[in-house]
Design a protein around this motif. Structure first.
Motif, PDB file in Angstrom:
ATOM      1  N   GLN A 162      46.093  47.234 -82.757  1.00  0.00           N
ATOM      2  CA  GLN A 162      45.264  46.185 -82.302  1.00  0.00           C
ATOM      3  C   GLN A 162      44.832  45.534 -83.732  1.00  0.00           C
ATOM      4  O   GLN A 162      44.974  44.322 -83.839  1.00  0.00           O
ATOM      5  CB  GLN A 162      44.155  46.410 -81.448  1.00  0.00           C
ATOM      6  CG  GLN A 162      43.618  45.285 -80.844  1.00  0.00           C
ATOM      7  CD  GLN A 162      42.604  45.522 -79.854  1.00  0.00           C
ATOM      8  OE1 GLN A 162      41.825  46.458 -79.959  1.00  0.00           O
ATOM      9  NE2 GLN A 162      42.587  45.095 -78.665  1.00  0.00           N
ATOM     10  N   ASP A 165      47.849  43.789 -85.189  1.00  0.00           N
ATOM     11  CA  ASP A 165      48.496  42.902 -84.395  1.00  0.00           C
ATOM     12  C   ASP A 165      49.751  43.578 -84.135  1.00  0.00           C
ATOM     13  O   ASP A 165      50.903  42.622 -84.230  1.00  0.00           O
ATOM     14  CB  ASP A 165      48.536  41.381 -84.918  1.00  0.00           C
ATOM     15  CG  ASP A 165      49.098  40.548 -84.016  1.00  0.00           C
ATOM     16  OD1 ASP A 165      48.663  40.924 -82.791  1.00  0.00           O
ATOM     17  OD2 ASP A 165      49.475  39.424 -84.258  1.00  0.00           O
ATOM     18  N   GLY A 188      43.523  50.791 -73.539  1.00  0.00           N
ATOM     19  CA  GLY A 188      44.093  49.565 -73.959  1.00  0.00           C
ATOM     20  C   GLY A 188      45.669  49.199 -73.812  1.00  0.00           C
ATOM     21  O   GLY A 188      45.942  48.257 -74.093  1.00  0.00           O
TER      22      GLY A 188
END
Length: 252
Positions: A162, A165, A188
């Protein structure tokens, strides 16, 4: 498409590999980098098959170092150029790596600059984190898919991806397991790969839970020192939802 992934418990009858410790030996990318002729044949076939569809993503298994990825990427570029000469319309593929070896957890920032996506192989990652052969009946009780270190590793991988990205998905039996799927979404992850027989079941279970509930379950699980405690917490959740029939008693 995953490149040739043999070794360990993945054997080919026409290409035998004899080793004292096959799970820590000549597996996946290690084998193909030692046989670039085989690797290039497969890569060229993948690229030719993708012409006109243009959605090819190549996944590299058992990568444990940046050097291995760079060497593989060089061969992928060579294969692309060779196919491009005959088929100028061929598109460059995306390249991803399997996270199966614990070393990958710590070099993900370096990999993020090079790869287009990652896929977490929970089966092998679990056995390497716990140093347990999942096919060995003598230590079967030590192989815990809900081991605290496994969940911590999954959280670390997602947070790192995350931060950079970097698209990440799950490939492994944990994604198709009712408890595992809910915990992974709570951690997540939103892309799970599983056997088709598990898709409807997992979709139904996810539809019965809110994302906030799953995040709370995952956060609570990350604070526990025993896999059995995590299992019991999840069992209580399933029972409260009237979904206890979806889990196997005592299996975690």
């Amino acid at each position: 498409m995953r490149t040739l992934d043999i070794g360990g418990d993945k054997a080919l009858p026409y290409l035998p590999i004899e080793e004292d410790n096959p799970f820590l030996g000549w597996r996946g990318i290690r084998f193909t980098l030692d046989h670039p002729d085989i690797f290039l044949i497969q890569l060229r076939a993948m690229l030719r098959a993708s012409i006109g569809i243009d959605n090819l993503s190549i996944l590299l298994p058992m990568v444990s170092s940046v050097q291995e990825f760079d060497d593989a990427a060089t061969l992928i570029e060579q294969a692309y150029q060779e196919v491009h000469e005959a088929h100028p319309e061929v598109k460059k593929p995306q390249i991803g790596v399997m996270i199966e070896v614990p070393s990958m957890l710590y070099i993900l920032p370096f990999m993020a600059e090079r790869v287009d996506f990652v896929s977490v192989g929970t089966n092998d990652l679990t056995q390497y984190l716990l140093a347990v052969d999942r096919n060995n009946a003598q230590v079967a009780d030590i192989y815990e898919t809900l081991h605290p270190s496994v969940l911590a590793a999954m959280k670390h991988i997602f947070a790192t991806c995350q931060a950079y990205d970097l698209p990440v998905c799950i490939c492994g039996e944990l994604a198709g397991d009712p408890i595992g799927a809910l915990l992974l979404v709570g951690l997540g992850y939103d892309t799970l790969s599983m056997n088709t027989s598990n898709v409807a079941k997992v979709k139904y279970l996810l539809a019965q839970s809110s994302l906030d509930e799953l995040k709370q379950l995952a956060d609570k699980a990350l604070m526990q020192p025993y896999g059995k405690i995590i299992y019991n917490q999840m069992r209580d959740f399933f029972e409260a939802k009237g979904l206890a029939g979806f889990i196997r008693a005592g299996k975690f």
